[in-house]
Design a protein around this motif. Structure first.
Motif, PDB file in Angstrom:
ATOM      1  N   LEU A   1       0.847  -1.185   0.000  1.00 32.68           N
ATOM      2  CA  LEU A   1       0.000   0.000   0.000  1.00 32.68           C
ATOM      3  C   LEU A   1       0.887   1.241   0.000  1.00 32.68           C
ATOM      4  O   LEU A   1       1.801   1.366   0.816  1.00 32.68           O
ATOM      5  CB  LEU A   1      -0.902   0.014   1.235  1.00 32.68           C
ATOM      6  CG  LEU A   1      -1.751   1.278   1.451  1.00 32.68           C
ATOM      7  CD1 LEU A   1      -2.802   1.391   0.353  1.00 32.68           C
ATOM      8  CD2 LEU A   1      -2.404   1.260   2.826  1.00 32.68           C
ATOM      9  N   VAL A   2       0.635   2.155  -0.922  1.00 34.71           N
ATOM     10  CA  VAL A   2       1.367   3.422  -0.972  1.00 34.71           C
ATOM     11  C   VAL A   2       0.640   4.423  -0.086  1.00 34.71           C
ATOM     12  O   VAL A   2      -0.516   4.765  -0.322  1.00 34.71           O
ATOM     13  CB  VAL A   2       1.462   3.953  -2.414  1.00 34.71           C
ATOM     14  CG1 VAL A   2       2.134   5.323  -2.438  1.00 34.71           C
ATOM     15  CG2 VAL A   2       2.230   2.974  -3.297  1.00 34.71           C
ATOM     16  N   GLN A   3       1.338   4.902   0.937  1.00 31.83           N
ATOM     17  CA  GLN A   3       0.717   5.826   1.877  1.00 31.83           C
ATOM     18  C   GLN A   3       0.808   7.280   1.409  1.00 31.83           C
ATOM     19  O   GLN A   3      -0.088   8.073   1.699  1.00 31.83           O
ATOM     20  CB  GLN A   3       1.360   5.657   3.246  1.00 31.83           C
ATOM     21  CG  GLN A   3       1.119   4.262   3.842  1.00 31.83           C
ATOM     22  CD  GLN A   3       1.726   4.104   5.218  1.00 31.83           C
ATOM     23  OE1 GLN A   3       2.868   4.512   5.454  1.00 31.83           O
ATOM     24  NE2 GLN A   3       0.984   3.505   6.132  1.00 31.83           N
ATOM     25  N   SER A   4       1.866   7.628   0.686  1.00 30.73           N
ATOM     26  CA  SER A   4       1.993   8.988   0.164  1.00 30.73           C
ATOM     27  C   SER A   4       3.115   9.026  -0.859  1.00 30.73           C
ATOM     28  O   SER A   4       3.955   8.121  -0.929  1.00 30.73           O
ATOM     29  CB  SER A   4       2.280   9.999   1.287  1.00 30.73           C
ATOM     30  OG  SER A   4       3.561   9.761   1.851  1.00 30.73           O
ATOM     31  N   ALA A   5       3.116  10.090  -1.658  1.00 28.00           N
ATOM     32  CA  ALA A   5       4.183  10.312  -2.629  1.00 28.00           C
ATOM     33  C   ALA A   5       4.344  11.815  -2.838  1.00 28.00           C
ATOM     34  O   ALA A   5       3.361  12.558  -2.829  1.00 28.00           O
ATOM     35  CB  ALA A   5       3.873   9.619  -3.951  1.00 28.00           C
ATOM     36  N   ARG A   6       5.594  12.247  -3.035  1.00 26.25           N
ATOM     37  CA  ARG A   6       5.860  13.680  -3.233  1.00 26.25           C
ATOM     38  C   ARG A   6       7.216  13.846  -3.897  1.00 26.25           C
ATOM     39  O   ARG A   6       8.047  12.921  -3.917  1.00 26.25           O
ATOM     40  CB  ARG A   6       5.851  14.437  -1.905  1.00 26.25           C
ATOM     41  CG  ARG A   6       6.908  13.957  -0.912  1.00 26.25           C
ATOM     42  CD  ARG A   6       6.871  14.722   0.390  1.00 26.25           C
ATOM     43  NE  ARG A   6       7.795  14.184   1.385  1.00 26.25           N
ATOM     44  CZ  ARG A   6       9.076  14.515   1.479  1.00 26.25           C
ATOM     45  NH1 ARG A   6       9.595  15.424   0.637  1.00 26.25           N
ATOM     46  NH2 ARG A   6       9.843  13.987   2.413  1.00 26.25           N
ATOM     47  N   LEU A   7       7.449  15.033  -4.436  1.00 22.21           N
ATOM     48  CA  LEU A   7       8.768  15.383  -4.953  1.00 22.21           C
ATOM     49  C   LEU A   7       9.675  15.771  -3.794  1.00 22.21           C
ATOM     50  O   LEU A   7       9.297  16.585  -2.938  1.00 22.21           O
ATOM     51  CB  LEU A   7       8.675  16.548  -5.937  1.00 22.21           C
ATOM     52  CG  LEU A   7       7.879  16.325  -7.225  1.00 22.21           C
ATOM     53  CD1 LEU A   7       7.826  17.619  -8.031  1.00 22.21           C
ATOM     54  CD2 LEU A   7       8.488  15.209  -8.055  1.00 22.21           C
ATOM     55  N   LEU A   8      10.864  15.209  -3.739  1.00 22.36           N
ATOM     56  CA  LEU A   8      11.777  15.523  -2.645  1.00 22.36           C
ATOM     57  C   LEU A   8      12.174  16.996  -2.659  1.00 22.36           C
ATOM     58  O   LEU A   8      12.392  17.599  -1.606  1.00 22.36           O
ATOM     59  CB  LEU A   8      13.028  14.637  -2.744  1.00 22.36           C
ATOM     60  CG  LEU A   8      14.072  14.795  -1.638  1.00 22.36           C
ATOM     61  CD1 LEU A   8      13.448  14.554  -0.261  1.00 22.36           C
ATOM     62  CD2 LEU A   8      15.237  13.838  -1.870  1.00 22.36           C
ATOM     63  N   SER A   9      12.239  17.601  -3.831  1.00 22.85           N
ATOM     64  CA  SER A   9      12.670  19.003  -3.943  1.00 22.85           C
ATOM     65  C   SER A   9      11.550  20.003  -3.692  1.00 22.85           C
ATOM     66  O   SER A   9      11.800  21.216  -3.691  1.00 22.85           O
ATOM     67  CB  SER A   9      13.251  19.246  -5.344  1.00 22.85           C
ATOM     68  OG  SER A   9      12.281  18.983  -6.343  1.00 22.85           O
TER      69      SER A   9
END
Length: 287
Positions: free
Chosen positions: A88-96
């Motif tokens: 399950l993917v809980q979140s995703a974002r750009l590191l920058s």
């Protein structure tokens, strides 16, 4: 970064020129690395070997329950497809992204997700996407063949060697290949899968070392077979990268599903090597 993705380390050997000054070219490289690390060092320092297979767009690293996706080939349509993620993917974002804005995640099947990312590439060298997982251990090592946009480069070092004696080279730029290919029972294979129908152009890169003769081989994927003859006309030199041979072998059309892509010798002259294979590449066929 590729060393970190595979659980290794890199020692940089930088020194002054004879006049005691650091070469400006080296300084430019070091400054570029420093600028990238100022923003993205979290994705390298303290990370471990990735649980994911190599992706068509780049590599990944792991820290705790976070995957860091290092995207070298940014998707211009804003859809980053990732193979091997079963958790399950809980979140995703750009590191920058200083705002840490969440990216939309769309699961396609048990092993594959789409991440909706900006169409404009944030970093043309290596943009990092952070993906928080519920269970890191839930990953599938089978390669996802990207059906569009990307070239699928299946390197020899990532393949499965079958048969006694076939082995990997030393790993330097002129040794990143398989060696000692002297028997018909020696093969190399890669497990792969697709989620949509695609037609690919199949190309291999290798060299035929001085003294090799023209052997023959075939590429198998599913029920499709491409026959080929080794081009032994080039004499390899580590100082001349152009001496690597790139052979366009033909096309294959694949339906969604799981396959084993395999290279099988069909004729090897006595006492000679078939070839020293660097990679096989599947590129989306032009319409």
């Amino acid at each position: 970064m590729k060393a970190a993705a595979r659980g290794g380390n890199v020692l940089m050997n930088i020194g002054p020129m004879g006049n005691g000054v650091i070469d400006p070219k080296d300084l430019e490289i070091l400054n570029g690395i420093g600028q990238w690390m100022d923003v993205n060092q979290e994705s390298i320092r303290g990370t471990k070997r990735t649980p994911l297979p190599v992706q068509a767009w780049g590599e990944s690293t792991l820290k705790d329950n976070r995957l860091y996706l290092h995207v070298f080939d940014w998707p211009s349509d804003g859809i980053l497809q990732v193979g091997g993620i079963q958790s399950l993917v809980q979140s995703a974002r750009l590191l920058s992204d200083p705002k840490k804005s969440s990216l939309i995640v769309h699961r396609l099947d048990a092993n594959t997700i789409n991440l909706h990312v900006p169409q404009q590439c944030p970093d043309t060298v290596n943009t990092v996407v952070v993906v928080e997982l519920k269970h890191v251990e839930e990953a599938d090592p089978i390669w996802l063949l990207a059906a569009n946009r990307h070239n699928n480069v299946l390197r020899s070092f990532d393949g499965i060697l079958n048969g006694n004696g076939l082995r990997y080279g030393g790993g330097k730029s002129y040794e990143n290949c398989v060696i000692n290919w002297k028997s018909k029972d020696q093969t190399i294979s890669w497990p792969v899968y697709l989620i949509e129908t695609a037609e690919f152009e199949v190309e291999v890169e290798y060299f035929a070392k001085h003294g090799m003769h023209a052997g023959q081989f075939r590429v198998e994927i599913g029920e499709q077979i491409i026959e080929a003859i080794v081009d032994a006309s080039n004499t390899f030199s580590e100082k001349e990268p152009s001496s690597w041979t790139n052979d366009m072998l033909g096309k294959v059309k694949l339906e969604p599903g799981h396959y084993t892509l395999k290279i099988v010798p069909t004729e090897i002259p006595d006492g000679k090597d078939l070839m020293r294979l660097r990679h096989i590449k599947l590129s989306t066929a032009k319409q």
